[in-house]
Design a protein around this motif. Structure first.
Motif, PDB file in Angstrom:
ATOM      1  N   LEU A  96       0.827  -1.205   0.000  1.00 17.82           N
ATOM      2  CA  LEU A  96       0.000   0.000   0.000  1.00 17.82           C
ATOM      3  C   LEU A  96       0.864   1.258   0.000  1.00 17.82           C
ATOM      4  CD1 LEU A  96      -2.372  -1.165   2.888  1.00 17.82           C
ATOM      5  CD2 LEU A  96      -2.862  -1.329   0.436  1.00 17.82           C
ATOM      6  N   ASP A  97       0.489   2.215  -0.865  1.00 17.27           N
ATOM      7  CA  ASP A  97       1.218   3.487  -0.824  1.00 17.27           C
ATOM      8  C   ASP A  97       0.715   4.375   0.306  1.00 17.27           C
ATOM      9  OD1 ASP A  97      -1.222   4.064  -1.873  1.00 17.27           O
ATOM     10  OD2 ASP A  97      -0.484   4.836  -3.789  1.00 17.27           O
ATOM     11  N   GLU A  98      -0.508   4.134   0.776  1.00 13.51           N
ATOM     12  CA  GLU A  98      -1.055   4.868   1.914  1.00 13.51           C
ATOM     13  C   GLU A  98      -1.768   3.876   2.824  1.00 13.51           C
ATOM     14  OE1 GLU A  98      -1.139   7.263   4.429  1.00 13.51           O
ATOM     15  OE2 GLU A  98      -0.742   8.462   2.625  1.00 13.51           O
ATOM     16  N   ALA A  99      -1.104   3.500   3.906  1.00 17.83           N
ATOM     17  CA  ALA A  99      -1.617   2.451   4.787  1.00 17.83           C
ATOM     18  C   ALA A  99      -2.995   2.790   5.341  1.00 17.83           C
ATOM     19  CB  ALA A  99      -0.642   2.203   5.929  1.00 17.83           C
ATOM     20  N   ALA A 100      -3.212   4.077   5.681  1.00 17.36           N
ATOM     21  CA  ALA A 100      -4.467   4.481   6.314  1.00 17.36           C
ATOM     22  C   ALA A 100      -5.663   4.341   5.377  1.00 17.36           C
ATOM     23  CB  ALA A 100      -4.364   5.921   6.810  1.00 17.36           C
ATOM     24  N   SER A 101      -5.417   4.159   4.080  1.00 20.06           N
ATOM     25  CA  SER A 101      -6.523   4.044   3.129  1.00 20.06           C
ATOM     26  C   SER A 101      -7.173   2.659   3.157  1.00 20.06           C
ATOM     27  CB  SER A 101      -6.026   4.345   1.706  1.00 20.06           C
ATOM     28  OG  SER A 101      -5.110   3.335   1.283  1.00 20.06           O
ATOM     29  N   HIS A 102      -6.481   1.695   3.754  1.00 22.32           N
ATOM     30  CA  HIS A 102      -7.021   0.331   3.796  1.00 22.32           C
ATOM     31  C   HIS A 102      -8.087   0.237   4.894  1.00 22.32           C
ATOM     32  CE1 HIS A 102      -7.186  -4.052   4.205  1.00 22.32           C
ATOM     33  NE2 HIS A 102      -6.621  -4.117   3.004  1.00 22.32           N
ATOM     34  N   PRO A 103      -9.216  -0.409   4.618  1.00 23.85           N
ATOM     35  CA  PRO A 103     -10.301  -0.474   5.623  1.00 23.85           C
ATOM     36  C   PRO A 103      -9.907  -1.159   6.924  1.00 23.85           C
ATOM     37  CG  PRO A 103     -10.733  -1.960   3.758  1.00 23.85           C
ATOM     38  CD  PRO A 103      -9.603  -1.074   3.351  1.00 23.85           C
ATOM     39  N   ASP A 104      -8.879  -2.010   6.909  1.00 17.18           N
ATOM     40  CA  ASP A 104      -8.469  -2.704   8.132  1.00 17.18           C
ATOM     41  C   ASP A 104      -7.349  -1.989   8.892  1.00 17.18           C
ATOM     42  OD1 ASP A 104      -9.909  -5.441   8.285  1.00 17.18           O
ATOM     43  OD2 ASP A 104      -9.350  -5.250   6.188  1.00 17.18           O
ATOM     44  N   PHE A 105      -6.979  -0.805   8.448  1.00 20.34           N
ATOM     45  CA  PHE A 105      -5.877  -0.081   9.098  1.00 20.34           C
ATOM     46  C   PHE A 105      -6.236   0.268  10.544  1.00 20.34           C
ATOM     47  CE2 PHE A 105      -4.103   4.033  10.380  1.00 20.34           C
ATOM     48  CZ  PHE A 105      -2.748   3.738  10.334  1.00 20.34           C
ATOM     49  N   GLN A 106      -5.272   0.064  11.435  1.00 20.22           N
ATOM     50  CA  GLN A 106      -5.399   0.489  12.827  1.00 20.22           C
ATOM     51  C   GLN A 106      -4.100   1.153  13.268  1.00 20.22           C
ATOM     52  OE1 GLN A 106      -6.677  -2.226  15.822  1.00 20.22           O
ATOM     53  NE2 GLN A 106      -8.569  -2.822  14.787  1.00 20.22           N
ATOM     54  N   TYR A 107      -4.221   2.278  13.949  1.00 15.02           N
ATOM     55  CA  TYR A 107      -3.037   3.016  14.411  1.00 15.02           C
ATOM     56  C   TYR A 107      -2.705   2.606  15.848  1.00 15.02           C
ATOM     57  CZ  TYR A 107      -0.363   6.926  16.340  1.00 15.02           C
ATOM     58  OH  TYR A 107       0.579   7.697  16.990  1.00 15.02           O
ATOM     59  N   ARG A 108      -1.441   2.253  16.090  1.00 12.35           N
ATOM     60  CA  ARG A 108      -0.977   1.912  17.430  1.00 12.35           C
ATOM     61  C   ARG A 108       0.051   2.966  17.871  1.00 12.35           C
ATOM     62  NH1 ARG A 108      -2.301  -3.009  19.674  1.00 12.35           N
ATOM     63  NH2 ARG A 108      -4.332  -3.573  18.793  1.00 12.35           N
ATOM     64  N   PRO A 109      -0.342   3.873  18.757  1.00 14.31           N
ATOM     65  CA  PRO A 109       0.532   5.002  19.121  1.00 14.31           C
ATOM     66  C   PRO A 109       1.852   4.590  19.758  1.00 14.31           C
ATOM     67  CG  PRO A 109      -1.365   4.847  20.608  1.00 14.31           C
ATOM     68  CD  PRO A 109      -1.624   3.923  19.474  1.00 14.31           C
ATOM     69  N   GLU A 110       1.887   3.447  20.470  1.00 15.84           N
ATOM     70  CA  GLU A 110       3.123   3.055  21.163  1.00 15.84           C
ATOM     71  C   GLU A 110       4.259   2.713  20.194  1.00 15.84           C
ATOM     72  OE1 GLU A 110       0.894  -0.880  20.672  1.00 15.84           O
ATOM     73  OE2 GLU A 110       0.409   1.227  21.098  1.00 15.84           O
ATOM     74  N   THR A 111       3.897   2.480  18.921  1.00  8.06           N
ATOM     75  CA  THR A 111       4.941   2.106  17.953  1.00  8.06           C
ATOM     76  C   THR A 111       5.631   3.304  17.334  1.00  8.06           C
ATOM     77  OG1 THR A 111       3.377   2.046  16.103  1.00  8.06           O
ATOM     78  CG2 THR A 111       3.665   0.011  17.365  1.00  8.06           C
TER      79      THR A 111
END
Length: 760
Positions: A96-111
């Motif tokens: 993916l060129d933009e990870a956030a565009s995928h419907p299953d994307f989840q952001y983990r702040p600790e990383t």
């Protein structure tokens, strides 16, 4: 298929060289994984490289270069959660060129991954299951090149070996990698042979386990692949040129496409380039296969999806060839209670297995009329067919609970499912024990009517069941089994010896030999029964129709049976008789052989009785024309049902649509029973209908007094007969025939329960 960029080969080789050095180095698992992400990141110039491994059912960040080090062993994702979970669950690559565009994307702040936009991930696969995920990320939004993706996939293959190697992983990783649990699955299918079984999954064509991914000698691996290609292509050439495929038709196009893939230079070139990167022959084939899967999933085209199956089959065939693992599981031997998994099986293949250890079969395809189904029924092996994707869901050695009675198989069952199944199994065993006590008791109704209960047979092993079940004789001996399981046409001497063994084993008990019922849906690989594919083989050129046209086949069998029965009574039955002249011509073949042997001063049977199978409804209209020369008649309810209803039993949509208890079937049998009694023709039933207690009750009420059934059904049928007042049953059947209720099965079952008839 396009060639691999040389840069990909070089990048992959650099990664393999680095990973090999890590494998050989000293240190614990964590330090080695840290070195792995550094090596891969540097080789593909990636800002982030991370490894997630499965532990306690979740994906845990085990090592990273580029993300916050504090997130290691802290960040965890469930299977299917986030992009990493998506990759593991679907065993699929993401780019993916933009990870956030995928419907299953989840952001983990600790990383600390908020600044990275591009994302690529590949599954780390072991035994076709994801045991982890290898990920890469970049700040700039861009898709990773094919060269980089291929390098990641190559690295993931080697990582799989590292993670699963006892020399590499420490206890906390090893235990997790070895005990992956993808949860229980309940899969439905089509009931082919009833029964229940518990055992471990074994693939008929075992999957090749790739133990070593990094090559020691590239040229030696290349030679192995060249040799495997030659062998595989020779097999394909032989298969596509076999005479029994016939000439013309859609199958030719399919086979030519299959052959085209086998000879595709692009495919073989990519495998060679994977070997150039440092992979073993097996790993190179698997590496290209993974890449092909990824590309094909991106194309939404049904035709290409079908071609995907061809490529998968060829790749698996090539893997088995190059690894030398060409044998089936039967040749390798079964270690414990087994549930066999296969796309399809032939009768000879089934007979190769140790019956003591083979407890059941699950087929991705399979049909009610396939010969393997008939033989499995004779062997008492439950089969569930039409279980889609079974080979993708089940892993080797998975625990399976097979309940064909309910059309299901449980994969990796939980404690509650297993407990309920064991309770059912225990109840079945208690019933079998009770039925075994009836072995030496006659099947006599409460009002004193003696019912003859015979068994259907066809295999040498069946003969022991005659005395074990206490049956009165063999009411149907399927002589075609000897032909179905042989590599070549059985000769007269072999047939004579076999039939003599059957009669010797039966002793004083009668045996009815049915002449070969081959052709149509039971083709013999060495016997070209037809020059063209039949649209409806069940009603085609088969059974007595072949026997009369290819009379050499029937002449040899006739002489073998007559010689085998010297000094004894011989009962012969002709299958699929539709008109009197067919019966007369078949009988004439036997009489001619008897006269020939008489002239040779050979000892002859003391008597030959001739009978016919009533499967084709037309025969019922001619019984009065045959009464003077027809000694007995046996109704084959399986074929009779499909002919009466014009319903192909091999069609899953129709397999259970028409009930044996329908007014049409009951009225037909009632009329035939009355005609046979009036004409003095002995009548029996040798289809499945007679082996089911409620259905058999109906047959007895219709006037049938002779049943031939599977050995496993003898106990339940005897128990039903001994609990039945036949006079009362006949009255109830007459009422059902007259009133034709909407649910005759339910009506008869209610009557049976009210009168305490044992229905098992």
């Amino acid at each position: 298929m396009p060639a691999t960029d040389p840069a990909s080969t070089k990048t992959a080789r650099n990664i393999l060289t680095g990973l090999r050095a890590i494998m050989a180095s000293r240190g614990n698992a964590q330090k080695k994984l840290n070195k792995v992400v550094d090596t891969i990141a540097e080789a593909v110039s990636s800002e982030v490289c991370s490894i997630y491994l499965r532990r306690d059912g979740v994906l845990e960040l085990f090592a990273t270069r580029g993300l916050n080090a504090e997130a290691v062993h802290v960040t965890k994702l469930a299977m299917g959660e986030g992009l990493t979970g998506y990759i593991a669950k679907n065993v699929e690559t993401l780019n993916l060129d933009e990870a956030a565009s995928h419907p299953d994307f989840q952001y983990r702040p600790e990383t600390g991954e908020e600044k990275f936009h591009s994302f690529a991930g590949v599954p780390i696969i072991r035994n076709q299951q994801a045991i982890g995920v290898l990920c890469a990320q970049h700040v700039e939004p861009r898709r990773y090149s094919e060269v980089e993706i291929e390098a990641f996939q190559t690295a993931a293959m080697v990582l799989s070996e590292l993670i699963s190697s006892a020399d590499f992983v420490d206890d906390n990783i090893a235990g997790e990698a070895a005990t992956l649990d993808n949860g229980a699955n309940r899969l439905s299918g089509l009931q082919l042979v009833k029964g229940k079984a518990s055992g471990h999954a074994v693939f008929h064509q075992p999957r090749v386990k790739i133990e070593h991914t990094v090559a020691e000698d590239t040229e030696a691996e290349r030679h192995r692949v060249y040799s495997a290609f030659d062998k595989m292509r020779a097999q394909i050439d032989q298969m596509t040129s076999q005479a029994e495929f016939g000439v013309g038709g859609e199958h030719e196009e399919v086979l030519e496409t299959y052959k085209m893939f086998a000879y595709d230079e692009g495919w073989s070139r990519r495998i060679n380039e994977a070997i150039d990167s440092g992979l073993t022959a097996e790993a190179a084939i698997e590496r290209v296969q993974q890449h092909t899967r990824m590309r094909m999933r991106q194309i939404d085209d049904p035709l290409l999806a079908e071609r995907m199956h061809d490529l998968e089959d060829l790749a698996n065939r090539l893997l088995r060839t190059v690894s030398g693992q060409m044998g089936t599981a039967a040749k390798m031997g079964l270690r414990e209670d087994t549930i066999l998994i296969a796309r399809n099986l032939g009768p000879a293949e089934l007979l190769e297995y140790d019956r003591r250890k083979l407890k059941g079969v699950v087929l991705e395809e399979g049909s009610l009329t396939a010969h393997v189904t008939i033989i499995a029924r004779a062997m008492g092996i439950p089969i569930l067919g039409q279980v889609k994707n079974i080979r993708q869901v089940v892993r080797e050695d998975d625990h399976l609970l097979l309940n064909v009675d309910d059309n299901v198989v449980f994969v990796r069952p939980g404690p509650s499912v297993e407990e309920a199944f064991e309770a059912q199994l225990e109840l079945s065993q208690k019933k079998r024990a009770a039925y075994s006590e009836l072995r030496d008791k006659e099947a006599v109704t409460k009002d004193g009517v003696r019912i003859t209960v015979n068994i259907n047979a066809g295999l040498r092993d069946d003969l022991a069941l005659l005395n074990l079940t206490g049956a009165d004789g063999i009411g149907l001996f399927r002589t075609e089994f000897q032909f179905l399981v042989a590599a070549t046409m059985p000769g007269r001497t072999a047939q004579t010896r076999f039939y003599r063994d059957v009669l010797d084993a039966a002793g004083d008990k009668p045996v009815i030999f049915r002449t070969v019922d081959i052709g149509g849906d039971k083709p013999l690989p060495y016997f070209q029964a037809s020059q063209s594919k039949e649209d409806n083989p069940a009603m085609g050129w088969r059974a007595i129709r072949i026997g009369l046209e290819r009379d050499a086949l029937m002449k040899v069998q006739a002489r073998a049976l007559i010689e085998a029965a010297a000094g004894r009574k011989l009962n012969v039955m002709f299958p699929m008789v539709a008109e009197p002249w067919e019966f007369d011509e078949a009988k004439a073949v036997f009489e001619t052989q008897r006269e020939y042997l008489r002239g040779q001063k050979k000892m002859l049977p003391s008597q030959i009785r001739y009978g016919a199978m009533l499967e084709v409804p037309a025969l019922a209209e001619c019984l009065d024309l045959m009464a003077d020369r027809l000694d007995f008649l046996s109704i084959g309810t399986n074929d009779l049902t499909q002919f009466l209803f014009a319903a192909d039993r091999s069609n899953p949509r129709l397999a259970e649509r028409f009930d044996w208890m329908s007014p049409a079937i009951l009225r037909f049998i009632h009329r035939v029973s009355g005609d046979a009694e009036r004409l003095g023709i002995s009548l029996g039933v040798c289809g499945e209908m007679g082996g089911r207690p409620l259905d058999a009750l109906a047959l007895l009420g219709l006037g049938v007094r002779n049943l031939s059934i599977t050995p496993a059904s003898v106990g339940p049928i005897k128990a039903m007969v001994r609990s039945l007042d036949l006079g009362q049953a006949r009255q109830e059947i007459q009422t059902i025939l007259k009133e034709a209720p909407a649910e005759p099965r339910i009506c008869l079952e209610q009557w049976a329960n009210k009168h305490q008839v044992d229905l098992g």
